[in-house]
Design a protein around this motif. Sequence first.
Motif, PDB file in Angstrom:
ATOM      1  N   SER A   1       0.840  -1.210   0.000  1.00 25.74           N
ATOM      2  CA  SER A   1       0.000   0.000   0.000  1.00 25.74           C
ATOM      3  C   SER A   1       0.871   1.256   0.000  1.00 25.74           C
ATOM      4  CB  SER A   1      -0.953  -0.003   1.197  1.00 25.74           C
ATOM      5  OG  SER A   1      -0.228   0.258   2.399  1.00 25.74           O
ATOM      6  N   MET A   2       2.023   1.166   0.656  1.00 22.66           N
ATOM      7  CA  MET A   2       2.952   2.297   0.668  1.00 22.66           C
ATOM      8  C   MET A   2       3.566   2.518  -0.724  1.00 22.66           C
ATOM      9  SD  MET A   2       3.091   3.937   3.495  1.00 22.66           S
ATOM     10  CE  MET A   2       1.335   3.695   3.602  1.00 22.66           C
ATOM     11  N   MET A   3       3.785   1.427  -1.434  1.00 19.26           N
ATOM     12  CA  MET A   3       4.328   1.571  -2.797  1.00 19.26           C
ATOM     13  C   MET A   3       3.312   2.283  -3.690  1.00 19.26           C
ATOM     14  SD  MET A   3       6.741  -1.674  -3.670  1.00 19.26           S
ATOM     15  CE  MET A   3       5.491  -2.908  -3.991  1.00 19.26           C
ATOM     16  N   ARG A   4       2.032   1.957  -3.488  1.00 16.27           N
ATOM     17  CA  ARG A   4       1.003   2.647  -4.283  1.00 16.27           C
ATOM     18  C   ARG A   4       0.959   4.123  -3.902  1.00 16.27           C
ATOM     19  NH1 ARG A   4      -1.629  -2.410  -3.331  1.00 16.27           N
ATOM     20  NH2 ARG A   4      -2.740  -1.610  -1.507  1.00 16.27           N
ATOM     21  N   LYS A   5       1.022   4.388  -2.591  1.00 18.71           N
ATOM     22  CA  LYS A   5       0.933   5.773  -2.120  1.00 18.71           C
ATOM     23  C   LYS A   5       2.090   6.627  -2.649  1.00 18.71           C
ATOM     24  CE  LYS A   5       0.743   8.589   2.073  1.00 18.71           C
ATOM     25  NZ  LYS A   5       0.690   8.593   3.539  1.00 18.71           N
ATOM     26  N   TYR A   6       3.288   6.039  -2.658  1.00 18.35           N
ATOM     27  CA  TYR A   6       4.475   6.823  -3.055  1.00 18.35           C
ATOM     28  C   TYR A   6       4.864   6.584  -4.512  1.00 18.35           C
ATOM     29  CZ  TYR A   6       5.228   8.336   1.727  1.00 18.35           C
ATOM     30  OH  TYR A   6       5.101   8.943   2.956  1.00 18.35           O
ATOM     31  N   HIS A   7       3.997   5.922  -5.254  1.00 19.98           N
ATOM     32  CA  HIS A   7       4.251   5.654  -6.682  1.00 19.98           C
ATOM     33  C   HIS A   7       5.613   5.006  -6.930  1.00 19.98           C
ATOM     34  CE1 HIS A   7       0.592   7.785  -7.488  1.00 19.98           C
ATOM     35  NE2 HIS A   7       1.035   8.810  -6.778  1.00 19.98           N
ATOM     36  N   VAL A   8       5.911   4.014  -6.105  1.00 20.85           N
ATOM     37  CA  VAL A   8       7.143   3.243  -6.323  1.00 20.85           C
ATOM     38  C   VAL A   8       6.941   2.382  -7.564  1.00 20.85           C
ATOM     39  CG1 VAL A   8       8.602   1.409  -5.370  1.00 20.85           C
ATOM     40  CG2 VAL A   8       7.788   3.263  -3.895  1.00 20.85           C
ATOM     41  N   LYS A   9       7.957   2.340  -8.438  1.00 20.26           N
ATOM     42  CA  LYS A   9       7.809   1.659  -9.727  1.00 20.26           C
ATOM     43  C   LYS A   9       8.558   0.324  -9.788  1.00 20.26           C
ATOM     44  CE  LYS A   9       5.118   4.360 -11.796  1.00 20.26           C
ATOM     45  NZ  LYS A   9       3.798   3.719 -11.915  1.00 20.26           N
ATOM     46  N   CYS A  10       9.485   0.142  -8.861  1.00 14.78           N
ATOM     47  CA  CYS A  10      10.316  -1.049  -8.969  1.00 14.78           C
ATOM     48  C   CYS A  10      10.491  -1.722  -7.606  1.00 14.78           C
ATOM     49  CB  CYS A  10      11.687  -0.680  -9.537  1.00 14.78           C
ATOM     50  SG  CYS A  10      12.791  -2.096  -9.724  1.00 14.78           S
ATOM     51  N   ALA A  11      10.199  -3.013  -7.558  1.00 16.35           N
ATOM     52  CA  ALA A  11      10.407  -3.789  -6.328  1.00 16.35           C
ATOM     53  C   ALA A  11      10.372  -5.268  -6.661  1.00 16.35           C
ATOM     54  CB  ALA A  11       9.327  -3.468  -5.292  1.00 16.35           C
ATOM     55  N   THR A  12      10.774  -6.067  -5.681  1.00 18.66           N
ATOM     56  CA  THR A  12      10.636  -7.524  -5.773  1.00 18.66           C
ATOM     57  C   THR A  12      10.480  -8.018  -4.350  1.00 18.66           C
ATOM     58  OG1 THR A  12      11.641  -9.544  -6.653  1.00 18.66           O
ATOM     59  CG2 THR A  12      13.121  -7.983  -5.613  1.00 18.66           C
ATOM     60  N   ASP A  13       9.941  -9.233  -4.176  1.00 18.47           N
ATOM     61  CA  ASP A  13       9.972  -9.757  -2.805  1.00 18.47           C
ATOM     62  C   ASP A  13      11.175 -10.688  -2.662  1.00 18.47           C
ATOM     63  OD1 ASP A  13       8.819 -11.837  -4.226  1.00 18.47           O
ATOM     64  OD2 ASP A  13       7.385 -12.364  -2.662  1.00 18.47           O
ATOM     65  N   VAL A  14      11.738 -10.698  -1.477  1.00 20.06           N
ATOM     66  CA  VAL A  14      12.964 -11.460  -1.232  1.00 20.06           C
ATOM     67  C   VAL A  14      12.566 -12.832  -0.701  1.00 20.06           C
ATOM     68  CG1 VAL A  14      15.103 -11.569   0.083  1.00 20.06           C
ATOM     69  CG2 VAL A  14      14.269  -9.371  -0.771  1.00 20.06           C
ATOM     70  N   THR A  15      12.778 -13.858  -1.510  1.00 15.66           N
ATOM     71  CA  THR A  15      12.380 -15.201  -1.082  1.00 15.66           C
ATOM     72  C   THR A  15      13.520 -16.199  -1.284  1.00 15.66           C
ATOM     73  OG1 THR A  15      11.244 -15.561  -3.198  1.00 15.66           O
ATOM     74  CG2 THR A  15       9.906 -14.766  -1.377  1.00 15.66           C
ATOM     75  N   GLY A  16      13.239 -17.281  -1.995  1.00 13.32           N
ATOM     76  CA  GLY A  16      14.156 -18.422  -2.019  1.00 13.32           C
ATOM     77  C   GLY A  16      15.556 -18.169  -2.545  1.00 13.32           C
ATOM     78  N   PHE A  17      15.737 -17.184  -3.410  1.00 13.57           N
ATOM     79  CA  PHE A  17      17.079 -16.948  -3.956  1.00 13.57           C
ATOM     80  C   PHE A  17      17.902 -16.003  -3.075  1.00 13.57           C
ATOM     81  CE2 PHE A  17      14.874 -17.620  -8.323  1.00 13.57           C
ATOM     82  CZ  PHE A  17      14.833 -18.977  -8.098  1.00 13.57           C
ATOM     83  N   GLY A  18      17.325 -15.612  -1.958  1.00 12.71           N
ATOM     84  CA  GLY A  18      18.047 -14.739  -1.041  1.00 12.71           C
ATOM     85  C   GLY A  18      18.083 -13.297  -1.535  1.00 12.71           C
ATOM     86  N   LEU A  19      18.493 -12.396  -0.667  1.00  9.24           N
ATOM     87  CA  LEU A  19      18.587 -10.985  -1.065  1.00  9.24           C
ATOM     88  C   LEU A  19      19.484 -10.839  -2.287  1.00  9.24           C
ATOM     89  CD1 LEU A  19      18.119  -7.935  -0.545  1.00  9.24           C
ATOM     90  CD2 LEU A  19      20.161  -7.978   0.894  1.00  9.24           C
ATOM     91  N   LEU A  20      20.609 -11.533  -2.269  1.00 10.32           N
ATOM     92  CA  LEU A  20      21.571 -11.393  -3.370  1.00 10.32           C
ATOM     93  C   LEU A  20      20.957 -11.861  -4.692  1.00 10.32           C
ATOM     94  CD1 LEU A  20      24.471 -10.567  -4.058  1.00 10.32           C
ATOM     95  CD2 LEU A  20      25.161 -12.924  -3.659  1.00 10.32           C
ATOM     96  N   GLY A  21      20.295 -13.025  -4.660  1.00 11.75           N
ATOM     97  CA  GLY A  21      19.694 -13.577  -5.873  1.00 11.75           C
ATOM     98  C   GLY A  21      18.607 -12.680  -6.447  1.00 11.75           C
ATOM     99  N   HIS A  22      17.754 -12.169  -5.579  1.00 10.05           N
ATOM    100  CA  HIS A  22      16.662 -11.317  -6.065  1.00 10.05           C
ATOM    101  C   HIS A  22      17.169  -9.939  -6.463  1.00 10.05           C
ATOM    102  CE1 HIS A  22      13.438 -14.197  -5.365  1.00 10.05           C
ATOM    103  NE2 HIS A  22      14.090 -14.543  -4.260  1.00 10.05           N
ATOM    104  N   ALA A  23      18.161  -9.439  -5.749  1.00  7.24           N
ATOM    105  CA  ALA A  23      18.770  -8.161  -6.125  1.00  7.24           C
ATOM    106  C   ALA A  23      19.422  -8.284  -7.507  1.00  7.24           C
ATOM    107  CB  ALA A  23      19.816  -7.746  -5.086  1.00  7.24           C
ATOM    108  N   TYR A  24      20.051  -9.426  -7.721  1.00  7.30           N
ATOM    109  CA  TYR A  24      20.712  -9.690  -9.003  1.00  7.30           C
ATOM    110  C   TYR A  24      19.693  -9.711 -10.137  1.00  7.30           C
ATOM    111  CZ  TYR A  24      22.902 -12.720 -12.562  1.00  7.30           C
ATOM    112  OH  TYR A  24      23.363 -13.264 -13.728  1.00  7.30           O
ATOM    113  N   GLU A  25      18.566 -10.394  -9.914  1.00  7.19           N
ATOM    114  CA  GLU A  25      17.543 -10.469 -10.972  1.00  7.19           C
ATOM    115  C   GLU A  25      16.944  -9.095 -11.245  1.00  7.19           C
ATOM    116  OE1 GLU A  25      14.921 -13.746  -9.963  1.00  7.19           O
ATOM    117  OE2 GLU A  25      16.262 -15.082 -11.080  1.00  7.19           O
ATOM    118  N   LEU A  26      16.750  -8.325 -10.168  1.00  6.12           N
ATOM    119  CA  LEU A  26      16.208  -6.976 -10.339  1.00  6.12           C
ATOM    120  C   LEU A  26      17.195  -6.095 -11.120  1.00  6.12           C
ATOM    121  CD1 LEU A  26      14.318  -4.974  -7.621  1.00  6.12           C
ATOM    122  CD2 LEU A  26      16.138  -3.862  -8.924  1.00  6.12           C
ATOM    123  N   ALA A  27      18.462  -6.184 -10.749  1.00  6.98           N
ATOM    124  CA  ALA A  27      19.491  -5.369 -11.411  1.00  6.98           C
ATOM    125  C   ALA A  27      19.602  -5.737 -12.891  1.00  6.98           C
ATOM    126  CB  ALA A  27      20.838  -5.565 -10.714  1.00  6.98           C
TER     127      ALA A  27
END
Lengths: 207, 348
Positions: free
Chosen positions: B216-242
């Motif tokens: 809901s905060m992302m909608r309020k602040y018009h955040v355009k980019c995110a992912t949830d951090v799950t099985g691949f760990g922060l590094l894995g998901h950060a890598y995919e996002l990057a």
Amino acid sequence: MIELNLKGLPCPKPIIETKKRLDSMCEGEQLKLFIDNETAYHNVTAFLKGINAFVNGNKIKDEFIIICQKVAYINAASPAETDCETPSCFCAPNVDRKLVVQLHSNVMGVGDDDLGNTLILAFLDSIRSLPIVPGTILLYNSGVKLALIDSKSLEFLKELEFLGAEIILCGTCVNYYNLKEKIGIGRISNMFEIAEKLTSATTIVKP
Amino acid sequence: MLLHEMKIDLLNSVDFGGCSAKLSPKLLEELLSDFPTLKNENLLVDVSTHDDAAAYKINDETVLIFTTDFFPPLCSDPYTFGQIAATNALSDVYAMGGKPLMALNLTMFPTAKMPVEVLKNIVKGGYDKVTEAGAMIVGGHTIEDYPPKYGLAVVGTVHPDNLVTNANAVPNDVLILTKPLGVGVVMAAKKVDMADDKIYDLALNQMSTLNAFAASMMRKYHVKCATDVTGFGLLGHAYELAKASDVTLHINTKSLPVLPNVIQLLESGCIPGAAFRNKNYVESVSSTATFSELMLCCDAQTSGGLLMCVPSEKAQQLLAELQACPDTRNSSIIGKVSEKNNVFVSLS
């Protein structure tokens, strides 16, 4: 060298036990680990590389062996690139390629065979601890019996192989004693190679 | 002893549960590399960017978000397991900025080995979380299998203007992470009797906390980019996002929110196998962090927080709002985005 058996432990116990033992050791002291599955072997190796404590690792038959070393700063920063090789000042024992140990019998010396067998076991136990590792260990005649799966000498030969020795068995002898199915270590070869190894050696040790 | 009298500990049925049961991302990528990428002008997010869910534009007002997630038990108690599995499945909708609408149960259960009350409690946990999320469970599918597995297929919706993907990060964005790391480590510690009960409960609690407020905060602040951090760990998901955004993420490991005692556990060698798998997946990373910090970044999170890329001028205010809500009180700024340099993720 201190030894630690990590076989049969669930993940991440092998790493925890390794770290616990390293913590109790003195700087520079080495630890030898025995592991029975590939995943644990890779994970323990990655952990040891991560803390700069990895020295050497190898698969011998169904068993994985890792040698690691207590380092000064166990939690030191990992190298800049995560996949780069861990620098290590440790050198594995020197392997002398021109040094051949000739095991022509499953006993040492002439006399009572039980005594002779005890002596040859003591000999193999001793050379694995020497600073120079023989490049080749030749087993022929009844010497091939030292490489049997149920032989007490098997673990000594395994360690020597791990340290860099090449174990060569006389094929004619293995067939003569009908032992082909029971051999636990070594490469079966022929008289040509045995002769070649013996003639090119600078030192031949014949216990 | 009769089957229904046994105290069932679900953890006894698995070697690794939760998101750490995921197939190796590297293997998955290789397997799927030959498949043609589907192109459709309304398909706004497809598999190519490894995003959390697919997004399909139905009309100018509505984007449909479609996702699924299921896994074997990661804790002893069936009801808690159901809650966590559902929270984790719903999270993909939140990570896209949306609200969940409907869900289907995906259930595998061994009736010969466990009393059906266990199944009932698992599904009850899922039902309660979906209800809390304001969505409905409208059916499902159950088959016999051991060990048990549970999760959801979920559809959600979002207005096209509020769609959040993992491919929209731009240089100078600030990185915010909304839940502490370390649940994989705590679960591994639990299995070998090294976990403090309080910390174990803390981990279970955060895994069954919906990412609804963060979304809901992302909608309020018009955040355009995110992912949830799950099985691949922060590094894995950060890598995919990057990779999807073609930028470099700079993560300051000293400012990562982390569950209590987790760094000490990592230092004592309590490192789950999934962390090593994740480390091998991410090739393009530079790190000056300690080994324990690196492994923390690789720790597989079940039902982890959202990793948001927030325009820098909004970051402090958004962070303050997140920290004021109990669900996201541990949110922290953990780094920033830059133009792509020689690596996708840089840890310091």
